[in-house]
Design a protein around this motif. Structure first.
Motif, PDB file in Angstrom:
ATOM      1  N   ASP A  21       0.827  -1.206   0.000  1.00 10.83           N
ATOM      2  CA  ASP A  21       0.000   0.000   0.000  1.00 10.83           C
ATOM      3  C   ASP A  21       0.861   1.255   0.000  1.00 10.83           C
ATOM      4  N   PRO A  22       0.365   2.316  -0.621  1.00  8.22           N
ATOM      5  CA  PRO A  22       1.097   3.586  -0.558  1.00  8.22           C
ATOM      6  C   PRO A  22       1.038   4.136   0.866  1.00  8.22           C
ATOM      7  N   PRO A  23       2.026   4.910   1.255  1.00 11.42           N
ATOM      8  CA  PRO A  23       2.053   5.461   2.619  1.00 11.42           C
ATOM      9  C   PRO A  23       1.082   6.623   2.800  1.00 11.42           C
ATOM     10  N   GLY A  24       0.842   6.959   4.050  1.00  8.97           N
ATOM     11  CA  GLY A  24       0.141   8.193   4.373  1.00  8.97           C
ATOM     12  C   GLY A  24      -1.366   8.192   4.235  1.00  8.97           C
ATOM     13  N   GLY A  25      -2.016   7.070   4.459  1.00  2.69           N
ATOM     14  CA  GLY A  25      -3.477   7.048   4.434  1.00  2.69           C
ATOM     15  C   GLY A  25      -4.090   7.019   3.057  1.00  2.69           C
ATOM     16  N   LEU A  26      -3.303   6.744   2.038  1.00  5.29           N
ATOM     17  CA  LEU A  26      -3.825   6.770   0.675  1.00  5.29           C
ATOM     18  C   LEU A  26      -4.624   5.519   0.322  1.00  5.29           C
ATOM     19  N   THR A  27      -4.883   4.689   1.330  1.00  7.26           N
ATOM     20  CA  THR A  27      -5.742   3.524   1.117  1.00  7.26           C
ATOM     21  C   THR A  27      -7.153   3.775   1.637  1.00  7.26           C
ATOM     22  N   LEU A  28      -7.391   4.910   2.243  1.00  6.34           N
ATOM     23  CA  LEU A  28      -8.707   5.190   2.808  1.00  6.34           C
ATOM     24  C   LEU A  28      -9.726   5.428   1.696  1.00  6.34           C
ATOM     25  N   ALA A  29     -10.851   4.684   1.777  1.00 11.23           N
ATOM     26  CA  ALA A  29     -11.906   4.799   0.762  1.00 11.23           C
ATOM     27  C   ALA A  29     -13.221   5.265   1.370  1.00 11.23           C
ATOM     28  N   GLY A  30     -13.231   5.536   2.663  1.00 11.51           N
ATOM     29  CA  GLY A  30     -14.437   6.033   3.311  1.00 11.51           C
ATOM     30  C   GLY A  30     -14.718   5.311   4.608  1.00 11.51           C
ATOM     31  N   PHE A  31     -15.745   5.773   5.280  1.00 12.88           N
ATOM     32  CA  PHE A  31     -16.240   5.073   6.458  1.00 12.88           C
ATOM     33  C   PHE A  31     -17.142   3.945   6.006  1.00 12.88           C
ATOM     34  N   GLU A  65      -9.517  -7.801 -15.675  1.00 11.13           N
ATOM     35  CA  GLU A  65     -10.131  -7.554 -16.986  1.00 11.13           C
ATOM     36  C   GLU A  65     -11.227  -6.485 -16.934  1.00 11.13           C
ATOM     37  N   GLU A  66     -11.603  -6.026 -15.733  1.00 13.66           N
ATOM     38  CA  GLU A  66     -12.629  -5.001 -15.566  1.00 13.66           C
ATOM     39  C   GLU A  66     -12.056  -3.612 -15.277  1.00 13.66           C
ATOM     40  N   VAL A  67     -10.759  -3.530 -15.049  1.00 17.79           N
ATOM     41  CA  VAL A  67     -10.152  -2.271 -14.604  1.00 17.79           C
ATOM     42  C   VAL A  67     -10.369  -1.154 -15.618  1.00 17.79           C
ATOM     43  N   GLU A  68     -10.245  -1.437 -16.889  1.00 16.37           N
ATOM     44  CA  GLU A  68     -10.455  -0.402 -17.906  1.00 16.37           C
ATOM     45  C   GLU A  68     -11.876   0.162 -17.817  1.00 16.37           C
ATOM     46  N   ASP A  69     -12.866  -0.715 -17.671  1.00 21.13           N
ATOM     47  CA  ASP A  69     -14.255  -0.265 -17.538  1.00 21.13           C
ATOM     48  C   ASP A  69     -14.458   0.514 -16.238  1.00 21.13           C
ATOM     49  N   CYS A  74     -15.043   5.817 -13.466  1.00 17.01           N
ATOM     50  CA  CYS A  74     -14.456   6.842 -12.603  1.00 17.01           C
ATOM     51  C   CYS A  74     -14.350   8.190 -13.315  1.00 17.01           C
ATOM     52  N   GLU A  75     -14.103   8.180 -14.616  1.00 16.80           N
ATOM     53  CA  GLU A  75     -13.962   9.428 -15.359  1.00 16.80           C
ATOM     54  C   GLU A  75     -15.245  10.254 -15.365  1.00 16.80           C
ATOM     55  N   ASN A 101      -8.171   8.279  -3.930  1.00 16.52           N
ATOM     56  CA  ASN A 101      -7.455   7.079  -3.492  1.00 16.52           C
ATOM     57  C   ASN A 101      -7.900   5.855  -4.284  1.00 16.52           C
ATOM     58  N   ILE A 102      -9.196   5.773  -4.546  1.00 11.46           N
ATOM     59  CA  ILE A 102      -9.733   4.643  -5.312  1.00 11.46           C
ATOM     60  C   ILE A 102      -9.223   4.690  -6.746  1.00 11.46           C
ATOM     61  N   VAL A 103      -9.257   5.861  -7.349  1.00  7.81           N
ATOM     62  CA  VAL A 103      -8.774   6.004  -8.729  1.00  7.81           C
ATOM     63  C   VAL A 103      -7.279   5.687  -8.804  1.00  7.81           C
ATOM     64  N   ALA A 104      -6.508   6.150  -7.836  1.00  6.31           N
ATOM     65  CA  ALA A 104      -5.066   5.873  -7.829  1.00  6.31           C
ATOM     66  C   ALA A 104      -4.801   4.372  -7.749  1.00  6.31           C
ATOM     67  N   ALA A 105      -5.580   3.667  -6.947  1.00  9.89           N
ATOM     68  CA  ALA A 105      -5.423   2.206  -6.860  1.00  9.89           C
ATOM     69  C   ALA A 105      -5.763   1.555  -8.198  1.00  9.89           C
ATOM     70  N   ALA A 106      -6.783   2.060  -8.858  1.00  9.99           N
ATOM     71  CA  ALA A 106      -7.168   1.503 -10.167  1.00  9.99           C
ATOM     72  C   ALA A 106      -6.082   1.767 -11.208  1.00  9.99           C
TER      73      ALA A 106
END
Length: 119
Positions: A21-31, A65-69, A74-75, A101-106
């Motif tokens: 995982d990236p450092p600094g809380g960049l994995t947070l996607a919400g409550f 195989e779904e990441v592009e979609d 996300c766009e 954070n979600i887009v960066a993971a994708a």
């Protein structure tokens, strides 16, 4: 509890391996509460989203195989982040950061041929 976003790759036997995982809380996607009131909200569904609403009651698994979609979905979201934030009761800054954070993971998943997990 918090939702976290991770990037994963599949081993030769199909086993998931979470990437570092990236450092600094960049994995947070919400409550946990944002599953339904933000990501699975009627506002998100009205955008035609089909991935984010899966979080309303379950984890989100975006297969390689779904990441592009998923990235295409996300766009369409950024122009609506303020309205989604208002509807969810979260601040726009909070929603924008978690969405980022979600887009960066994708994007990491796209680079390595992996997938995305939000849980």
């Amino acid at each position: 509890m918090s939702l976290l976003v991770h990037t994963f790759v599949l081993d030769a036997d199909g086993t998931w391996e979470l990437l570092e995982d990236p450092p600094g809380g960049l994995t947070l996607a919400g409550f946990e509460s944002t599953r339904g009131k933000l990501w699975g909200s009627t506002g998100m569904r009205a955008l035609g989203a089909r991935f984010f609403p899966r979080l309303d009651g379950d984890d989100l698994h975006v297969q390689p195989e779904e990441v592009e979609d998923f990235l295409a979905e996300c766009e369409a979201v950024p122009p609506h982040l303020a309205a989604l934030a208002e509807h969810s009761g979260c601040t726009e800054e909070y929603v924008t950061a978690r969405f980022g954070n979600i887009v960066a993971a994708a994007r990491r998943a796209e680079e390595v041929g992996g997938g995305v997990l939000v849980r």
